[in-house]
Structures are given as structure tokens and as C-alpha cells.
Write a protein that holds these residues in place. Structure first.
Motif, PDB file in Angstrom:
ATOM      1  N   PHE A 311      30.983  55.877 -18.951  1.00  0.00           N
ATOM      2  CA  PHE A 311      32.241  55.753 -19.694  1.00  0.00           C
ATOM      3  C   PHE A 311      32.481  54.309 -20.106  1.00  0.00           C
ATOM      4  O   PHE A 311      32.794  54.020 -21.269  1.00  0.00           O
ATOM      5  CB  PHE A 311      33.404  56.258 -18.834  1.00  0.00           C
ATOM      6  CG  PHE A 311      34.753  55.996 -19.446  1.00  0.00           C
ATOM      7  CD1 PHE A 311      35.305  56.901 -20.334  1.00  0.00           C
ATOM      8  CD2 PHE A 311      35.478  54.848 -19.122  1.00  0.00           C
ATOM      9  CE1 PHE A 311      36.548  56.653 -20.911  1.00  0.00           C
ATOM     10  CE2 PHE A 311      36.714  54.607 -19.679  1.00  0.00           C
ATOM     11  CZ  PHE A 311      37.249  55.514 -20.573  1.00  0.00           C
ATOM     12  N   MET A 312      32.343  53.388 -19.174  1.00  0.00           N
ATOM     13  CA  MET A 312      32.602  51.979 -19.477  1.00  0.00           C
ATOM     14  C   MET A 312      31.618  51.455 -20.518  1.00  0.00           C
ATOM     15  O   MET A 312      31.996  50.722 -21.449  1.00  0.00           O
ATOM     16  CB  MET A 312      32.519  51.145 -18.205  1.00  0.00           C
ATOM     17  CG  MET A 312      33.574  51.492 -17.162  1.00  0.00           C
ATOM     18  SD  MET A 312      35.262  51.093 -17.689  1.00  0.00           S
ATOM     19  CE  MET A 312      35.278  49.320 -17.363  1.00  0.00           C
ATOM     20  N   ALA A 313      30.342  51.841 -20.396  1.00  0.00           N
ATOM     21  CA  ALA A 313      29.341  51.395 -21.366  1.00  0.00           C
ATOM     22  C   ALA A 313      29.641  51.960 -22.751  1.00  0.00           C
ATOM     23  O   ALA A 313      29.525  51.250 -23.767  1.00  0.00           O
ATOM     24  CB  ALA A 313      27.946  51.817 -20.906  1.00  0.00           C
ATOM     25  N   TYR A 314      30.051  53.222 -22.793  1.00  0.00           N
ATOM     26  CA  TYR A 314      30.310  53.852 -24.080  1.00  0.00           C
ATOM     27  C   TYR A 314      31.537  53.242 -24.748  1.00  0.00           C
ATOM     28  O   TYR A 314      31.551  53.024 -25.966  1.00  0.00           O
ATOM     29  CB  TYR A 314      30.495  55.360 -23.914  1.00  0.00           C
ATOM     30  CG  TYR A 314      30.382  56.097 -25.224  1.00  0.00           C
ATOM     31  CD1 TYR A 314      29.141  56.429 -25.749  1.00  0.00           C
ATOM     32  CD2 TYR A 314      31.514  56.416 -25.949  1.00  0.00           C
ATOM     33  CE1 TYR A 314      29.026  57.082 -26.969  1.00  0.00           C
ATOM     34  CE2 TYR A 314      31.419  57.060 -27.171  1.00  0.00           C
ATOM     35  CZ  TYR A 314      30.175  57.391 -27.677  1.00  0.00           C
ATOM     36  OH  TYR A 314      30.073  58.021 -28.899  1.00  0.00           O
ATOM     37  N   GLN A 315      32.568  52.979 -23.971  1.00  0.00           N
ATOM     38  CA  GLN A 315      33.775  52.388 -24.545  1.00  0.00           C
ATOM     39  C   GLN A 315      33.511  50.975 -25.069  1.00  0.00           C
ATOM     40  O   GLN A 315      34.122  50.552 -26.063  1.00  0.00           O
ATOM     41  CB  GLN A 315      34.904  52.379 -23.512  1.00  0.00           C
ATOM     42  CG  GLN A 315      35.424  53.757 -23.155  1.00  0.00           C
ATOM     43  CD  GLN A 315      35.929  54.528 -24.369  1.00  0.00           C
ATOM     44  OE1 GLN A 315      36.560  53.980 -25.259  1.00  0.00           O
ATOM     45  NE2 GLN A 315      35.633  55.826 -24.395  1.00  0.00           N
TER      46      GLN A 315
END
Length: 436
Positions: A311-315
């Protein structure tokens, strides 16, 4: 017999799609006078790479189909040789732009372009590892059918082979340089949860990729249309339209290029979704013909995106997408204004003109991007949970992200300037395929 490159870049376990793209290649070789080079560019972990190799080995040999499975070491060796042959300054920088340590959607496709040139392929047909094919009556529906029907043809000759034409007579003597479609299924960007949490926040956030001078209503309309592809309706029959293809109707999981990809590369920006869509806009703004068909790919989400780390990487990639639009929107507007001036008398893209526009964009003030970060932080804090956690992580990185977005465009301009020598060098640089 012409050679084509059907490519699958992947950095995740995707053996089913490896098998499926080989079946699409076999279909192409059976139905068209082509030699199909299946190119799997593999950046996955060793275990997944072994699964991909096994999937390729299990495919029944088909006349006219050759497979190439290249891990990053093999790709790097090819790139080093091509860059050296091109005699480019700063060869290590060029290598980093072509094969960066971080995820780059544009760079992986650029590698496919150069390796396709090495293989003598006139066109590149890209699919994605987080996708699959639709079916009709139990049979897969392959986009390559429409791609090979029209790609590379003079538009006037392609017109009888499509279902409809919306092309001014002034464009009929130009080549068809793009054939593509979109996707069905889940949103192409993993943000449906935001819409479920707060639709107003969703529209505010998605609207950030619009030019800053757009009205609130224009941004809302863009947000409602964005990332939805062709919806969810299943394929029931073919339809192909010869036209100047609207970039909003295409997706890079379902695309093919001829000619134009050897003139201009894609932006090599890292950790930035949407960095691979530039050529779609260039083709449209230069008024080069394309075919829009309806053999849409099925898009799905991988489980990795659902983890906290994913999630953090995608955001972060989503945030950098918004920041890239300060520059890309300016370039798109300038290309649209230039129109026919982007082409030479042979209907080839004038790469030096595109380079000028990209370099010009790098001198823009960053105020607009500062406002984008303000909106994103405020919106995500309001959503709470891990969105608020991500917003908190942005604050200390603001200046770094602003700088990276500008540097990414500078690197893109550098790569455009080096691209023609790189393509010519690649045509004279060999790789060693897994002949089947």
C-alpha cells in the motif's frame, strides 16, 4: 515475412500469463504471415523466474514463434553492449535510465523497444503480468488479431479492414502506428477504497492529475472517467475503429506500436504510475492514425498491493504520478498546439521537437506541485487509518519529491536525445534467445 515482438515485462510471479501470451503468439503465427518473438523481461525473484522458465519450457513449439526469457543480468549485458556501440556520453547514466534499481513502467517498456530492434521486429505489442484475456464461447479473445490486421498499414489501405472510420481525408496517406484497446475489470489504479470511504475526497484526489487551470467541473468529470477502462461489460463481438485514438480509451496492458517507438522512448521515471503513456499522447497530438478495438484485457489486482508495505509503495507511485503531471500536461498541451509540426515529410515523428518541449517543461515553477501535495496530504489525513499514515510520511519528503519530479523530466529529455543512436546500436547488437 515480418517479425513482431510480443512482450511481457514482469516483476512478480506470473506463470499463467507467460503461458497465455505464448498462446497469443501461436494464434498470431497461425493466422498472419509473421514471425512472433515472445519477449519475457523478467525482474521477478529467483523462484518466480524459475516458474516462468518452466512455463516457457512447457509450451508446445509452434512454427513461427521464438521465445526469449531475459533476467535483469541478461538485459543489463545487452544494454551495456548497445550503449557502448552507440558511443553515448555518460554510459552509466544511460544504463541507469534504461534499467534502474527501482520500479519504472517506462523503462521496462523502453528495454522491450530496444531488444525488439535487436531482433529485427517492426512492431512491439505489450501485455501486463497482472492481466488476462477475455473469452468468447470458451476461446480466448486475443488483441493481436486487430493489431496485425492494421498496424503498419497506410490508413487508406487499413480502412476496408475495420468496422468504421473516423479519420479526416488529410490523414489517410499516413501509416497506422498504434493499435490498442483498454481493459475490463478492476480500476487500473488501486484507489477504489478511497471512493468507498469518501467520494468527494476521491474526486479531489483523482482530479489532481488535471491541468491546474481546469474548472472544478472539468476535474470532477475527469475523476469520474479516470482509470475505469472499458467498464465491466464482457466481450460479445468485434469492433475496430480507424481514428485519431483518444488516449483516455487506451491502456498500456493492451497496446501495440510501429515506427513511433523507434523515434521517441517513454519517460524512465521510477516509482511513478502512468509513466509509460507518453507515446499514446504523442501519436494522438501528432495526428497519426491508430485503430481502437474492443478486445479488452482483463485487469486484476495482485495480493501484494493489499499488504501494508505494498500500500505504501503504491501510494508513493500514485503521488509521483500527480507530480509528473505538472510537466506532462504542459508537454501534452504544447504537442497538441504543434500538431503537424511534430512530423517530418515522411510522417515520422521529429524527436528533436519533442525533446525541446520536454526540456522547456523542466523550467516550470513548482507552485502547482506544492498545491498538489497540500491537497493530497489534507485529503489523506481526513481519510484516516493508513492513508493518514502515508500523509504523515509525505511531509518530510516534500522537497525531495518535488525535485525528483523535475529531475525525472530532465532524464526523459536526455533519453530522447540519445534514443536514435541507441535504437541503431541495438539493431546491430545481438541477444541469445531460447530458440524453440
Amino acid at each position: 515475412m515480418r517479425a513482431i515482438c510480443l512482450t511481457l515485462p514482469t516483476n512478480r510471479p506470473s506463470a499463467p500469463m507467460v503461458t497465455a501470451i505464448c498462446a497469443e503468439a501461436a494464434y498470431a503465427a497461425r493466422h498472419f504471415p509473421v514471425e512472433v518473438h515472445v519477449l519475457v523481461l523478467d525482474s521477478a525473484a529467483p523462484g518466480a523466474r524459475a516458474e516462468h522458465a518452466a512455463a516457457l519450457a512447457a509450451v508446445r513449439p509452434t512454427p513461427g514463434v521464438v521465445t526469449h526469457h531475459l533476467d535483469e543480468d541478461a538485459q543489463r549485458a545487452f544494454l551495456r553492449a548497445a550503449i557502448a556501440r552507440a558511443g553515448l556520453p555518460k554510459p552509466e547514466l544511460m544504463l541507469d535510465l534504461m534499467l534502474p534499481a527501482d520500479v519504472s513502467y517506462g523503462a521496462c517498456t523502453n528495454r522491450a523497444f530496444l531488444i525488439a530492434a535487436s531482433l529485427g521486429c517492426s512492431s512491439v505489442h505489450r501485455r501486463d503480468s497482472d492481466s488476462s484475456y477475455q473469452e468468447l464461447a470458451g476461446e480466448p479473445v486475443y488483441p493481436v488479431h486487430h493489431e496485425l490486421t492494421s498496424l503498419g498499414e497506410v490508413a487508406r489501405d487499413a480502412a476496408p479492414r475495420v468496422d468504421a472510420t473516423e479519420l479526416d481525408a488529410a490523414h489517410l496517406d499516413k501509416p497506422v502506428v498504434l493499435v490498442g484497446a483498454s481493459f475490463v475489470g478492476e480500476l487500473s489504479v488501486d484507489i477504489s477504497e478511497i471512493r468507498q470511504l469518501d467520494e468527494d475526497v476521491y474526486r479531489d484526489v483523482v482530479g489532481l492529475w488535471a491541468p491546474a487551470d481546469w474548472s472544478a467541473e472539468q476535474k470532477r468529470e475527469l475523476a469520474d472517467e479516470s482509470f475505469t477502462g472499458a467498464g465491466t461489460a464482457p466481450f460479445t463481438g468485434d469492433h475496430a475503429l480507424l481514428t485519431l485514438v483518444d488516449p483516455m480509451r487506451l491502456d498500456m496492458c493492451n497496446i501495440s506500436f510501429q515506427q513511433v517507438h523507434e523515434r521517441v522512448p517513454l519517460p524512465p521515471a521510477t516509482n511513478t504510475i502512468g509513466s509509460d503513456y507518453f507515446l499514446i499522447h504523442l501519436v494522438h497530438d501528432a495526428a497519426l492514425p491508430g485503430v481502437l478495438h474492443n478486445r479488452h484485457i482483463v485487469n486484476f489486482y495482485t495480493t501484494e498491493r493489499r499488504t501494508d508495505a505494498g500500500f505504501m509503495a503504491y501510494q508513493l507511485r500514485f503521488t509521483k504520478f500527480f507530480l509528473s503531471m505538472l510537466y506532462l500536461n504542459a508537454v501534452y498541451a504544447a504537442m497538441a498546439e504543434a500538431g503537424p509540426a511534430l512530423l517530418d515529410d515522411a510522417h515520422q515523428v521529429r524527436a528533436e521537437r519533442v525533446s525541446e518541449l520536454v526540456w522547456d517543461s523542466t523550467r516550470l515553477p513548482v507552485t502547482e506541485n506544492e498545491e498538489r501535495l497540500d491537497v493530497l496530504e489534507r485529503s489523506y489525513r481526513g481519510l484516516g487509518g493508513r492513508y493518514a499514515t502515508f500523509a504523515q510520511s509525505l511531509a518530510p519528503r516534500r522537497q525531495q519529491l518535488l525535485d525528483e519530479a523535475r529531475h525525472d523530466m530532465e532524464d526523459f529529455a536526455r533519453l530522447i536525445d540519445a534514443w536514435r543512436p541507441l535504437v541503431r546500436a541495438s539493431q546491430a547488437t545481438r541477444i541469445h534467445p531460447l530458440d524453440r
